[in-house]
Structures are given as structure tokens and as C-alpha cells.
Design an enzyme around this catalytic site. Sequence first.
Site, short mmCIF file in Angstrom:
data_model
loop_
_atom_site.label_atom_id
_atom_site.label_comp_id
_atom_site.label_asym_id
_atom_site.label_seq_id
_atom_site.Cartn_x
_atom_site.Cartn_y
_atom_site.Cartn_z
N SER A 104 -33.12 -8.60 3.72
CA SER A 104 -33.17 -8.95 2.41
C SER A 104 -34.70 -9.31 2.13
O SER A 104 -35.66 -8.61 2.14
CB SER A 104 -31.97 -9.91 2.03
OG SER A 104 -31.80 -10.15 0.68
N ASP A 325 -25.58 -1.36 -2.30
CA ASP A 325 -26.15 -2.92 -2.20
C ASP A 325 -26.44 -3.35 -3.42
O ASP A 325 -27.34 -2.59 -4.39
CB ASP A 325 -27.11 -2.80 -1.30
CG ASP A 325 -27.63 -4.34 -0.96
OD1 ASP A 325 -27.35 -4.98 -1.65
OD2 ASP A 325 -28.31 -4.31 0.27
N HIS A 353 -24.41 -5.79 1.87
CA HIS A 353 -25.44 -6.49 2.28
C HIS A 353 -25.81 -6.87 3.63
O HIS A 353 -25.44 -7.95 3.82
CB HIS A 353 -25.86 -7.64 0.95
CG HIS A 353 -27.47 -8.14 1.06
ND1 HIS A 353 -28.43 -7.38 0.64
CD2 HIS A 353 -27.77 -9.24 1.26
CE1 HIS A 353 -29.65 -7.91 0.72
NE2 HIS A 353 -29.08 -9.16 1.03
#
Length: 386
Positions: A104, A325, A353
Site C-alpha cells: 500500500s 483492489d 488489498h
Amino acid sequence: AGLPPDLVGRFDVIGFDPRGVGHSEPALRCVDPAEYYAPPRPDNVPGDAGQEAVLLGRARQYAEACQSRWGWMLPHLSTENSARDMDEIRKALGEEKISYLGYSYGTYLGAVYATLFPGRVSRMVMDSVVDPKGVWYGSNLAQDVAFNRRHRDFLRWTARHNDAYRLGRTVRMVSFAWYAMRNRLRVRPAGGVVGPSELDDIYTLGGYSDLVWPQLAKAFSTYVKKGDAALLLAAYRRYAENDAEDENGYAVYLGVQCRDVAWPRQWSRWRSDMSRMHAKAPFLTWSNAWYNAPCAFWPERGGTPVALKDSAELPPIMIVQAERDAATPYQGALRMRAVFGRSRMLAVAGGNHGATFSGNQCVDHRLVAYLRDGTLFGPAVRAARG
């Protein structure tokens, strides 16, 4: 824990708390979390100018509280400085090069490190990739669309299992039940705790992982069909209740993102963009806006982000990206791949994710091969659902 034994023996696995967060000293805390997060909070979706003013006041209050307590430190919070801190850790470990696995936001941090210190990278994996062209206001607008799509995926899944949840056989029917529940909670919060904003927080988790969908659908169904709020309250306590650690993370999140790049300072720009976006993506737009709104008042003006660039000194980078995602949408991974031209991207079915070490053996096999000896696949590979 997910690495095979031969890799565990080869790698020293190092994590670190970036400046300001966790066990780093000092750790930023701007407000009393018990007061700031006390439920039920005002509805994220303002119904009129007065309600918007209340929400805007909260955002301004948070920015001013951070300035009051940490004005001396805020200029030093940025992704670029975190990347430089990483290189200080490398030096302290006495290593010529490091390997890096980032998820991320960690993918953007890794990209900045790779740009600043290309000769110090042995292997680099980016999993669930930040759009390098969207930092940061644009990324949030893209998230709004992607989270709305994932929420509709959840509603569609719930409809498909109507025999269990009895909320309707179509997305339209389940969506009607969802927004009727949200409106009801605005008037009468469940257990006096879960109002519409708390509901948003609980079900945002479903955008990150479909593993929680059965639990979320059961809480939804039990409340709508029976008026029983127990499961909603339990989900709030488990997934959405914020404490001092969460507030520390929020303060540093804002400190970095508001400092990395210039944000719009005219609230009219935010209102226009969010009103337009809410019309087509109502699930997350306004709650995402208020989460980031302190950046409109942040005392430290945003700077110019590091211009990401490839280098002949870098190894080929492995990019892993789920196709649906919500937090880091797919198009951002394609743009990151374009920045680092010799990278290879593994596209993963579904929307979870964080695709590595999450149960997909196909993905993990390719990751381990890359970490072991740098083996990569062709220009484009799609992994089946594990």
C-alpha cells in the site's frame, strides 16, 4: 512467518516505525481520542450547510491541535525523509544493499527509496500499489470510485446468498436495504453507538478483504430483519473503534500526506469535487473527504513530491496488484509499472488489498522465486484466485 525455511535463513527481516508513529520518539498525538472519536459522530454525508460546517470545524480543529503540539516537528514529516531514514537503518546494519517488500503506502515509500538510492536495492516488491501520479488528493478521488465498486461487489455477493441473509435477490434490493439502514441509524444509532459514520467505518473494511463479508452480511441482515444491533456493535468494537494508537497513526498519516504535496486550500474545490463524486460513488466519498480534510488547513504547506524515476542501477522490480483492489486501484499499478520500465507486474484476480502471504499459493510461489534468486516472469502474468 510466511517465508520458506531457506529464505528465513538468508534474510534478516527488519521492520521500522517511521518517525512520529508507534515506538518512534516522539510519537505524535494531537487530540484526546476518547473525545474526538466519541460515537456516534456527525454523519459523514452533510445534509445541509450547518452540518457541513460542523464537519469542517472538526477538520480545522484537528489541524490546529497538531500545530499547537507538534508545530516544530511537522516540517520534517514526509515520505522523502522516511526513505532517508530507511537508508540510515541500512547503514546502521552495515549492509551494502537491502531487499524491500512494501504494501500500500509502503509501495510509494519503496518507489521513493528506489529513486533516491537505486544502487542500494537488491530486490524490491511492491504489493497493492499507490498511483504515482495521484499523490495525494487525486488518489483519494480514485479510491472513492474503487471502494464504491467493491461495496457493490459485497452487495452483489449478499444478494447471491439471499438464502442466508434474506435482504433481496438483486443488488438493487440489497442496496435499498443498505441505505435504508444507514438512514435509520442517522435518526437512531444502534445501541446509541453505531450511527451512519460508524457504519461507514465498519463496512469500509469489506473493501479491503472479502474474507469478512460473511460476518458483515450477517450483522447487516440481523439488524435489518430482526432489529438486533448486537452484531453491528460487535463489529464496531472489533473493526472500527479508535484508540490512542489509531489516533497516533492518523496524526502521522496526515503529517506525511499533507506535507508531501500541496492540497487544495479552497474548501469550495473540495465541496465541488465531493458533490460530483458522491453522485456516482456514494459509499465512501464524503467519509474519505473528511478523513483527509485537515490537509486543507494543515499548518505546514505541502511541498513538491520526489520525481520518481527508473535507473540502470535498479534491479527489475516485482509488482503485485489485485484487479479490483479498492484502496490502491489497478490503474495506479499500471502507472507505477510504466515509471519503472523493467518491472514485472503480477495481476491477481479479486479485490483483496495485500495479495502476498494471504493464502494465494500461485502468488507466493512467484514471490519466493524472486526473493530467492531474482527470477521474474514475462511482461504480464495473471494469477488465478488461490
